[in-house]
Design a protein around this motif. Structure first.
Motif, PDB file in Angstrom:
ATOM      1  N   ASP A  47       0.796  -1.224   0.000  1.00 13.14           N
ATOM      2  CA  ASP A  47       0.000   0.000   0.000  1.00 13.14           C
ATOM      3  C   ASP A  47       0.831   1.278   0.000  1.00 13.14           C
ATOM      4  N   GLU A  48       1.955   1.275   0.738  1.00 11.33           N
ATOM      5  CA  GLU A  48       2.744   2.501   0.892  1.00 11.33           C
ATOM      6  C   GLU A  48       3.948   2.549  -0.045  1.00 11.33           C
ATOM      7  N   LEU A  49       4.591   1.406  -0.275  1.00  9.74           N
ATOM      8  CA  LEU A  49       5.793   1.394  -1.101  1.00  9.74           C
ATOM      9  C   LEU A  49       5.525   0.949  -2.529  1.00  9.74           C
ATOM     10  N   GLY A  50       4.290   0.521  -2.816  1.00 10.88           N
ATOM     11  CA  GLY A  50       3.920   0.145  -4.173  1.00 10.88           C
ATOM     12  C   GLY A  50       4.515  -1.165  -4.641  1.00 10.88           C
ATOM     13  N   GLY A  51       4.817  -2.072  -3.711  1.00  5.96           N
ATOM     14  CA  GLY A  51       5.407  -3.349  -4.064  1.00  5.96           C
ATOM     15  C   GLY A  51       4.362  -4.408  -4.354  1.00  5.96           C
ATOM     16  N   SER A  52       4.828  -5.575  -4.815  1.00  6.07           N
ATOM     17  CA  SER A  52       3.951  -6.706  -5.116  1.00  6.07           C
ATOM     18  C   SER A  52       3.949  -7.693  -3.956  1.00  6.07           C
ATOM     19  N   GLU A  53       3.180  -8.778  -4.124  1.00  4.21           N
ATOM     20  CA  GLU A  53       3.186  -9.836  -3.112  1.00  4.21           C
ATOM     21  C   GLU A  53       4.575 -10.435  -2.955  1.00  4.21           C
ATOM     22  N   ALA A  54       5.280 -10.616  -4.075  1.00  2.00           N
ATOM     23  CA  ALA A  54       6.637 -11.158  -4.001  1.00  2.00           C
ATOM     24  C   ALA A  54       7.568 -10.200  -3.265  1.00  2.00           C
ATOM     25  N   ALA A 102       6.631  -8.126  -0.949  1.00  2.00           N
ATOM     26  CA  ALA A 102       6.266  -8.232   0.471  1.00  2.00           C
ATOM     27  C   ALA A 102       6.944  -9.443   1.097  1.00  2.00           C
ATOM     28  N   GLY A 103       6.958 -10.553   0.376  1.00  5.93           N
ATOM     29  CA  GLY A 103       7.639 -11.735   0.895  1.00  5.93           C
ATOM     30  C   GLY A 103       9.123 -11.509   1.055  1.00  5.93           C
ATOM     31  N   LEU A 104       9.736 -10.789   0.116  1.00  2.00           N
ATOM     32  CA  LEU A 104      11.159 -10.480   0.223  1.00  2.00           C
ATOM     33  C   LEU A 104      11.438  -9.619   1.436  1.00  2.00           C
ATOM     34  N   ALA A 105      10.594  -8.629   1.679  1.00  8.21           N
ATOM     35  CA  ALA A 105      10.798  -7.744   2.828  1.00  8.21           C
ATOM     36  C   ALA A 105      10.710  -8.517   4.139  1.00  8.21           C
ATOM     37  N   ILE A 106       9.719  -9.399   4.251  1.00  3.21           N
ATOM     38  CA  ILE A 106       9.572 -10.191   5.468  1.00  3.21           C
ATOM     39  C   ILE A 106      10.747 -11.144   5.632  1.00  3.21           C
ATOM     40  N   GLY A 107      11.136 -11.793   4.539  1.00  2.00           N
ATOM     41  CA  GLY A 107      12.158 -12.825   4.632  1.00  2.00           C
ATOM     42  C   GLY A 107      13.579 -12.325   4.654  1.00  2.00           C
ATOM     43  N   THR A 124      13.814  -1.140  14.193  1.00  2.00           N
ATOM     44  CA  THR A 124      12.398  -0.787  14.118  1.00  2.00           C
ATOM     45  C   THR A 124      12.211   0.725  14.083  1.00  2.00           C
ATOM     46  N   VAL A 125      13.009   1.456  14.845  1.00  2.00           N
ATOM     47  CA  VAL A 125      12.962   2.917  14.777  1.00  2.00           C
ATOM     48  C   VAL A 125      13.354   3.395  13.376  1.00  2.00           C
ATOM     49  N   LEU A 126      14.360   2.787  12.790  1.00  2.00           N
ATOM     50  CA  LEU A 126      14.814   3.188  11.457  1.00  2.00           C
ATOM     51  C   LEU A 126      13.763   2.924  10.384  1.00  2.00           C
ATOM     52  N   THR A 127      12.816   2.022  10.650  1.00  2.00           N
ATOM     53  CA  THR A 127      11.749   1.748   9.692  1.00  2.00           C
ATOM     54  C   THR A 127      10.919   2.997   9.414  1.00  2.00           C
ATOM     55  N   VAL A 128      10.875   3.910  10.381  1.00  2.00           N
ATOM     56  CA  VAL A 128      10.153   5.169  10.198  1.00  2.00           C
ATOM     57  C   VAL A 128      10.684   5.940   8.992  1.00  2.00           C
ATOM     58  N   PHE A 129      11.962   5.782   8.706  1.00  2.00           N
ATOM     59  CA  PHE A 129      12.597   6.584   7.658  1.00  2.00           C
ATOM     60  C   PHE A 129      12.673   5.862   6.311  1.00  2.00           C
ATOM     61  N   THR A 130      12.048   4.697   6.200  1.00  2.00           N
ATOM     62  CA  THR A 130      12.117   3.963   4.933  1.00  2.00           C
ATOM     63  C   THR A 130      11.218   4.616   3.890  1.00  2.00           C
ATOM     64  N   THR A 131      11.735   4.718   2.663  1.00  2.00           N
ATOM     65  CA  THR A 131      10.974   5.298   1.557  1.00  2.00           C
ATOM     66  C   THR A 131      10.936   4.374   0.342  1.00  2.00           C
ATOM     67  N   SER A 132      11.598   3.241   0.435  1.00  2.00           N
ATOM     68  CA  SER A 132      11.643   2.302  -0.689  1.00  2.00           C
ATOM     69  C   SER A 132      11.828   0.897  -0.153  1.00  2.00           C
ATOM     70  N   LEU A 133      11.644  -0.076  -1.030  1.00  2.00           N
ATOM     71  CA  LEU A 133      11.846  -1.460  -0.631  1.00  2.00           C
ATOM     72  C   LEU A 133      13.284  -1.693  -0.193  1.00  2.00           C
ATOM     73  N   ALA A 134      14.245  -1.052  -0.875  1.00  2.00           N
ATOM     74  CA  ALA A 134      15.655  -1.244  -0.542  1.00  2.00           C
ATOM     75  C   ALA A 134      15.966  -0.773   0.875  1.00  2.00           C
ATOM     76  N   THR A 135      15.452   0.394   1.257  1.00  2.00           N
ATOM     77  CA  THR A 135      15.725   0.884   2.616  1.00  2.00           C
ATOM     78  C   THR A 135      14.999   0.046   3.659  1.00  2.00           C
ATOM     79  N   LEU A 136      13.824  -0.449   3.316  1.00  2.00           N
ATOM     80  CA  LEU A 136      13.124  -1.320   4.256  1.00  2.00           C
ATOM     81  C   LEU A 136      13.908  -2.614   4.462  1.00  2.00           C
ATOM     82  N   VAL A 137      14.416  -3.188   3.388  1.00  2.00           N
ATOM     83  CA  VAL A 137      15.217  -4.405   3.507  1.00  2.00           C
ATOM     84  C   VAL A 137      16.450  -4.155   4.364  1.00  2.00           C
ATOM     85  N   ALA A 138      17.055  -2.978   4.258  1.00  2.00           N
ATOM     86  CA  ALA A 138      18.228  -2.656   5.082  1.00  2.00           C
ATOM     87  C   ALA A 138      17.887  -2.699   6.569  1.00  2.00           C
TER      88      ALA A 138
END
Length: 398
Positions: free
Chosen positions: A50-57, A59-64, A101-115
Motif C-alpha cells: 500500500d505505501e511502497l507500491g510493491g507486489s506480493e513477491a 512483500a515476501g522479500l521484505a519479510i524474509g 524498528t525505529v529506522l523503519t520510520v525513515f524507509t521510503t523504498s523497498l531497498a531501505t526497508l530491507v536494510a
C-alpha cells in the motif's frame, strides 16, 4: 543493573525446579520482544503493497530478508553465549532490533526497508538464541522439552497479541507511530533481560564450534515443518483479502493462542512419550493443517488451518530442541541452539519468496499444497535420519 553471577548452568546436577523467578523473567522478556515481531509481520506486507507500491513477491522479500543477516550472525552469537552467557546476547539482540524498528520510520523504498530488516534479523538471531539457550540451562534434564515449550509459549503470546493490537492501532495511527510503539516494546524486553543472572566468562574454555553437526539433522526437519506454518502466516494478510476476511489479526491470534494452549497443557508430552514420537505426531498434524488451507478457501478455513498448523508447531519445536541438546555438552549448548535455530532463519529466507512466486504463478491453493508436501518430507527425514541418532543418545529415564 548488576546481578550476581551464576555458575554455568545446565549441568545435570544443577536445576531441580523448572518454574523459578529467573524463568518467569525470561518468559516476560521474550514475550515483549516477540510482541514487536508479531506487530511487524502483520503490517509490513500491507505497508509494502500500500505505501511502497510493491507486489506480493516484494512483500515476501521484505519479510524474509531479515533471515539472511540472521543466518550469518546467529552462529557467532551462539559461540558468544557459550563464552559469556546467554543474557549478553539477549541484550545485544534487543538493542539491534529496537534500533532497526525505529529506522523503519525513515524507509521510503523497498531497498531501505530491507536494510532495516537486515539489522532486525541480526537482533532477533541474538535474542532468540539467547532465550532458547537460557531456557534449557534453567531446566532440569528430564524437563527440557517442557522448558522449551514454555519459553516458546512466551514467543507466541507476544507474537499473537502484537498483531491484534497493531491492526487495531492501524485504524487510528500512522505506520510510523506503530513502528515507534513496537520499538518501545522491544526495548522493554532488553530492560527485563538485565534482571537475568549472568554467567562469568570462561577464558580458559576452548571455543565451541560455529556450526554444531549434532544440530544439523533436527534443524532440517524443523525447517521443513516451519515452512508449512510460516508459508501460511506470511501470506495470511493478503490471502485474507481474497477470501473476504477483514481483520486478519484474529488469524494470528488464533494461531498463537492455540500454540500457547497446547504447550501449556501438553508441554510435558515430548518428555513423556519421547521427542521422536511427539515429532511424528506434530509433523502429521502440520501437513493436515496446510492441506486444509489449500482446500478450504473461506474465512472459516483460515481459522481452522491456523489452529491445526499451530497444534503441529506446538509439539514440533520442543521435541526437536530436546533431540538437539541431548548429544552436546553444556559448554557447547549455545552453539547447538544457534545451529538449530539457524534453520528457522533459512525457513524465513526461503518461505516468503518461494510462496510469493508460487502464488503469482499458480495461486494460493498450489502454494499451500507445496507447504503440505514440505511437512511430509520432514516427517520422512525425522523417522529415517533423526530417530536413529536419538536412540543412540537418549537419556536414562528418571
Amino acid at each position: 543493573m548488576t546481578t550476581a553471577p551464576i555458575s554455568p548452568l545446565g549441568a545435570e546436577s544443577g536445576p531441580t525446579r523448572l518454574i523459578t523467578r529467573q524463568f518467569v523473567i525470561l518468559a516476560i522478556s521474550t514475550s515483549c520482544f516477540f510482541f514487536g515481531f508479531g506487530s511487524l509481520n502483520v503490517l509490513l506486507p500491507q505497508y509494502v503493497v500500500d505505501e511502497l507500491g510493491g507486489s506480493e513477491a516484494a512483500a515476501g522479500l521484505a519479510i524474509g530478508s531479515m533471515a539472511f543477516s540472521a543466518i550469518v550472525t546467529r552462529v557467532w552469537f551462539g559461540r558468544l553465549a557459550d563464552r559469556r552467557g546467554a543474557r549478553l546476547i539477549m541484550l545485544i539482540g534487543a538493542v539491534l532490533a529496537a534500533t532497526a524498528t525505529v529506522l523503519t520510520v525513515f524507509t521510503t523504498s523497498l531497498a531501505t526497508l530491507v536494510a532495516t530488516r537486515l539489522i532486525y534479523g541480526a537482533g532477533q538471531a541474538a535474542f532468540f538464541t539467547g532465550a532458547t539457550t537460557l531456557s534449557i540451562d534453567l531446566a532440569p534434564v528430564h524437563r527440557r522439552s517442557q522448558a522449551a515449550s514454555y519459553i516458546l509459549v512466551a514467543v507466541h503470546v507476544g507474537a499473537g497479541i502484537g498483531p491484534v493490537i497493531a491492526v487495531s492501532l492501524s485504524d487510528r495511527f500512522s505506520y510510523d507511530t506503530i513502528w515507534l510503539i513496537t520499538a518501545g516494546m522491544i526495548a522493554l524486553a532488553g530492560v527485563f533481560a538485565t534482571f537475568l543472572s549472568y554467567r562469568p566468562p570462561d577464558h580458559l574454555a576452548p571455543p565451541s564450534p560455529l556450526i554444531s553437526t549434532d544440530a544439523l539433522a533436527p534443524g532440517v526437519v524443523s525447517l521443513l515443518g516451519i515452512f508449512s506454518f510460516n508459508g501460511f502466516l506470511v501470506f495470511a494478510p493478503l490471502y485474507a483479502r481474497e477470501v473476504g476476511l477483514s481483520n486478519v489479526g484474529l488469524v494470528f491470534f488464533v494461531a498463537s493462542f492455540t500454540v500457547a494452549l497446547v504447550r501449556v497443557t501438553l508441554g510435558w508430552v515430548p518428555d513423556r512419550i519421547g521427542p521422536i514420537r511427539a515429532g511424528t505426531i506434530a509433523l502429521s498434524i502440520t501437513a493436515l493443517g496446510a492441506l486444509i488451507a489449500a482446500l478450504w478457501p473461506e474465512p472459516e478455513g483460515l481459522f481452522v488451518a491456523a489452529a491445526v498448523l499451530a497444534m503441529g508447531l506446538s509439539l514440533q519445536s520442543p521435541s526437536l530442541i530436546a533431540v538437539t541438546v541431548q548429544a552436546v555438552p553444556a559448554n557447547e549448548r549455545g552453539s547447538a541452539m544457534a545451529t538449530f535455530t539457524g534453520f528457522f532463519d533459512v525457513a524465513n529466507a526461503i518461505v516468503g519468496p518461494t510462496i510469493g512466486l508460487i502464488v503469482l504463478g499458480a495461486g494460493y491453493r498450489e502454494a499451500f499444497l507445496v507447504a503440505t508436501g514440505m511437512a511430509i518430507v520432514g516427517l520422512v527425514v525425522l523417522r529415517v535420519v533423526v530417530a536413529p541418532r536419538w536412540h543412540r543418545h537418549r537419556p536414562t529415564p528418571v
